[in-house]
Enzyme design. Structure first.
Site, PDB file in Angstrom:
ATOM      1  N   GLY A 102       0.839  -1.200   0.000  1.00 33.69           N
ATOM      2  CA  GLY A 102       0.000   0.000   0.000  1.00 33.69           C
ATOM      3  C   GLY A 102       0.876   1.253   0.000  1.00 33.69           C
ATOM      4  O   GLY A 102       0.566   2.244  -0.678  1.00 33.69           O
ATOM      5  N   SER A 103       1.965   1.206   0.736  1.00 30.49           N
ATOM      6  CA  SER A 103       2.852   2.372   0.836  1.00 30.49           C
ATOM      7  C   SER A 103       3.557   2.622  -0.492  1.00 30.49           C
ATOM      8  O   SER A 103       3.742   3.769  -0.902  1.00 30.49           O
ATOM      9  CB  SER A 103       3.903   2.139   1.921  1.00 30.49           C
ATOM     10  OG  SER A 103       3.278   1.622   3.073  1.00 30.49           O
ATOM     11  N   THR A 123       8.474  -4.503   5.064  1.00 30.66           N
ATOM     12  CA  THR A 123       7.321  -5.177   5.667  1.00 30.66           C
ATOM     13  C   THR A 123       7.735  -6.588   6.046  1.00 30.66           C
ATOM     14  O   THR A 123       8.451  -7.250   5.289  1.00 30.66           O
ATOM     15  CB  THR A 123       6.123  -5.241   4.691  1.00 30.66           C
ATOM     16  OG1 THR A 123       5.214  -6.262   5.142  1.00 30.66           O
ATOM     17  CG2 THR A 123       6.515  -5.579   3.265  1.00 30.66           C
ATOM     18  N   ASP A 125       5.955  -8.986   5.902  1.00 32.08           N
ATOM     19  CA  ASP A 125       5.234  -9.939   5.043  1.00 32.08           C
ATOM     20  C   ASP A 125       6.082 -10.401   3.852  1.00 32.08           C
ATOM     21  O   ASP A 125       5.810 -11.464   3.285  1.00 32.08           O
ATOM     22  CB  ASP A 125       3.943  -9.314   4.496  1.00 32.08           C
ATOM     23  CG  ASP A 125       2.991  -8.875   5.596  1.00 32.08           C
ATOM     24  OD1 ASP A 125       3.241  -9.217   6.762  1.00 32.08           O
ATOM     25  OD2 ASP A 125       2.008  -8.187   5.279  1.00 32.08           O
ATOM     26  N   ARG A 152       9.115 -26.918  20.749  1.00 29.14           N
ATOM     27  CA  ARG A 152       9.567 -28.292  20.559  1.00 29.14           C
ATOM     28  C   ARG A 152      10.107 -28.919  21.858  1.00 29.14           C
ATOM     29  O   ARG A 152      10.028 -30.137  22.038  1.00 29.14           O
ATOM     30  CB  ARG A 152      10.627 -28.363  19.457  1.00 29.14           C
ATOM     31  CG  ARG A 152      10.297 -29.397  18.391  1.00 29.14           C
ATOM     32  CD  ARG A 152      11.399 -29.506  17.385  1.00 29.14           C
ATOM     33  NE  ARG A 152      11.098 -28.844  16.141  1.00 29.14           N
ATOM     34  CZ  ARG A 152      10.283 -29.332  15.203  1.00 29.14           C
ATOM     35  NH1 ARG A 152       9.681 -30.485  15.384  1.00 29.14           N
ATOM     36  NH2 ARG A 152      10.084 -28.678  14.098  1.00 29.14           N
ATOM     37  N   GLY A 183      11.243 -26.731  10.433  1.00 31.15           N
ATOM     38  CA  GLY A 183      10.925 -28.147  10.221  1.00 31.15           C
ATOM     39  C   GLY A 183       9.531 -28.498  10.698  1.00 31.15           C
ATOM     40  O   GLY A 183       9.301 -29.568  11.278  1.00 31.15           O
ATOM     41  N   HIS A 246       1.327  -8.852  17.155  1.00 31.63           N
ATOM     42  CA  HIS A 246       2.337  -7.826  16.864  1.00 31.63           C
ATOM     43  C   HIS A 246       3.713  -8.121  17.457  1.00 31.63           C
ATOM     44  O   HIS A 246       4.696  -7.478  17.069  1.00 31.63           O
ATOM     45  CB  HIS A 246       1.861  -6.461  17.369  1.00 31.63           C
ATOM     46  CG  HIS A 246       0.720  -5.912  16.567  1.00 31.63           C
ATOM     47  ND1 HIS A 246      -0.323  -5.232  17.116  1.00 31.63           N
ATOM     48  CD2 HIS A 246       0.449  -5.975  15.246  1.00 31.63           C
ATOM     49  CE1 HIS A 246      -1.187  -4.879  16.176  1.00 31.63           C
ATOM     50  NE2 HIS A 246      -0.738  -5.327  15.030  1.00 31.63           N
ATOM     51  N   ARG A 249       6.143  -8.629  14.923  1.00 32.04           N
ATOM     52  CA  ARG A 249       6.578  -7.494  14.099  1.00 32.04           C
ATOM     53  C   ARG A 249       7.607  -6.636  14.842  1.00 32.04           C
ATOM     54  O   ARG A 249       8.144  -5.692  14.292  1.00 32.04           O
ATOM     55  CB  ARG A 249       5.337  -6.658  13.784  1.00 32.04           C
ATOM     56  CG  ARG A 249       5.385  -5.954  12.491  1.00 32.04           C
ATOM     57  CD  ARG A 249       4.014  -5.585  12.011  1.00 32.04           C
ATOM     58  NE  ARG A 249       3.436  -4.455  12.709  1.00 32.04           N
ATOM     59  CZ  ARG A 249       2.177  -4.041  12.526  1.00 32.04           C
ATOM     60  NH1 ARG A 249       1.393  -4.668  11.688  1.00 32.04           N
ATOM     61  NH2 ARG A 249       1.714  -3.015  13.174  1.00 32.04           N
TER      62      ARG A 249
HETATM   63  O1  F6P Z   1       2.600  -4.871   8.009  1.00 29.38           O
HETATM   64  C1  F6P Z   1       1.973  -5.989   7.604  1.00 29.38           C
HETATM   65  C2  F6P Z   1       1.227  -6.606   8.749  1.00 29.38           C
HETATM   66  O2  F6P Z   1       2.071  -6.828   9.856  1.00 29.38           O
HETATM   67  C3  F6P Z   1       0.527  -7.883   8.347  1.00 29.38           C
HETATM   68  O3  F6P Z   1       1.347  -9.003   8.518  1.00 29.38           O
HETATM   69  C4  F6P Z   1      -0.659  -7.885   9.254  1.00 29.38           C
HETATM   70  O4  F6P Z   1      -1.734  -8.582   8.719  1.00 29.38           O
HETATM   71  C5  F6P Z   1      -0.983  -6.449   9.389  1.00 29.38           C
HETATM   72  O5  F6P Z   1       0.205  -5.739   9.175  1.00 29.38           O
HETATM   73  C6  F6P Z   1      -1.542  -6.122  10.726  1.00 29.38           C
HETATM   74  O6  F6P Z   1      -1.867  -4.797  10.749  1.00 29.38           O
HETATM   75  P1  F6P Z   1      -2.382  -4.046  12.032  1.00 29.38           P
HETATM   76  O7  F6P Z   1      -1.195  -3.650  12.814  1.00 29.38           O
HETATM   77  O8  F6P Z   1      -3.102  -2.867  11.467  1.00 29.38           O
HETATM   78  O9  F6P Z   1      -3.222  -4.993  12.795  1.00 29.38           O
END
Ligand code: F6P
Length: 312
Positions: A102-103, A123, A125, A152, A183, A246, A249
């Site tokens: 999107g960015s 990202t 992803d 595991r 695995g 999150h 992330r």
């Molecule tokens: O940045 C991508 C992502 O981390 C995706 O993996 C995930 O589905 C989405 O963002 C989650 O977004 P939000 O933080 O808005 O829930």
């Protein structure tokens, strides 16, 4: 004086801060002014800019997230005139956009007006078409892998059905990489759904072989929760469904992601000094600039992929 603004957009990813520092440092050496845009395209639309100092930005390079903050604005493409007004008022001549699909689309929409813009895939992803790698993906994979290693320890002691749900939106690259590196017995990917019978057979074979089953599933897998609950009922094994959300992330960017971020940011700055626009992707172990119009459409790619695999 040419002025570069740096913007992070969409889901944050570990390594964004490194790219910001690298771009800032490289441009300041050349005598350019560098600004940060607060809160992505939303901040751009309200003219929220701050001056970047390399000594400050260096401090953030070891942390995940983005110190500039981020936002999602699906309607940004409709607000390009307002965005251009803000850029002109602040004397911004060049823009660097870090984010996912999107960015990159937002960056392309701005570049259509003539301003020089480079977008960098950032990202977890790793689903930006035209780039084999993306800032943050490696760190997220390592986080998932560590979870699998720790699951595991218990799985080898007690028979359990263990399902790890990864982020990834509607693409399965993250889940696939974690499943492969860890695995796992099965990866559930949105792009390749399997029948309940096939999933049950794979799971039963795993249980027969090592008394447990470990499955990695992407959040975009259709009816994931129900699929997993059915599997618990059918196998009779105690289920643990883990959804790190999150946490997947966040965290300190890996060496790979910092190095990738630095390489892409430098290449992007180099392109901007030559007056180029486009996406700075990563292909064959090096940075490669693609014109925005040449970026393959991820949705079309997925549809073609599904046509090639009609049994999925
Ligand atoms: O940045 C991508 C992502 O981390 C995706 O993996 C995930 O589905 C989405 O963002 C989650 O977004 P939000 O933080 O808005 O829930």
């Amino acid at each position: 004086m040419p002025t570069l603004a740096i913007l992070t957009s969409g889901g944050d990813s570990p390594g964004m801060n490194m790219a910001i520092w690298q771009a800032n440092a490289a441009m300041q050496v050349l005598g350019w002014q560098t600004l940060g845009v607060k809160e992505g395209f939303t901040g751009l639309l309200r003219g929220d800019f701050l001056k970047l100092e390399t000594s400050d930005t260096m401090r953030y390079t070891r942390y995940g997230g983005t110190f500039l903050a981020s936002s999602r604005d699906p309607d940004f493409a409709l607000k390009i005139p307002e965005a251009i007004d803000q850029l002109e008022q602040a004397g911004i001549t060049h823009l660097l956009v870090l984010g996912g699909n999107g960015s990159i689309r937002g960056a392309a929409a701005l570049a259509n007006t003539g301003i020089k813009v480079i977008g960098i895939p950032a990202t977890i992803d790793n689903d930006v078409a035209g780039s084999n790698d993306s800032i943050g993906f490696d760190t997220a994979c390592n986080f998932g892998l560590q979870m699998i290693d720790q699951f595991r320890d218990t799985l080898e002691a007690l028979p359990r059905l263990c399902v790890l749900e990864t982020l990834g939106g509607d693409s399965g690259f993250l889940a696939l990489e974690i499943a492969r590196a860890g695995g796992a017995d099965c990866a559930l990917l949105p792009e390749h759904p399997i029948s309940s019978l096939e999933l049950l057979q794979i799971t039963q074979a795993a249980i027969k072989h090592h008394h447990y089953a470990l499955i990695v599933a992407s959040e975009g897998y259709e009816d994931l929760e129900q699929t997993v609950l059915n599997l618990e009922r059918e196998t009779g094994l105690r289920l643990r469904f883990s959804r790190p959300s999150h946490a997947m992330r966040g965290g300190r960017p890996s060496s790979h992601d910092r190095s990738l971020a630095a390489a892409l940011a430098l290449a992007a700055c180099n392109a901007l000094t030559k007056g180029e626009s486009g996406m700075m992707g990563w292909q064959d172990g090096k940075a490669k600039r693609l014109d925005f119009k040449d970026i393959p459409n991820q949705k079309i790619l997925k549809m073609e992929n599904q046509k090639k695999n009609p049994e999925t």
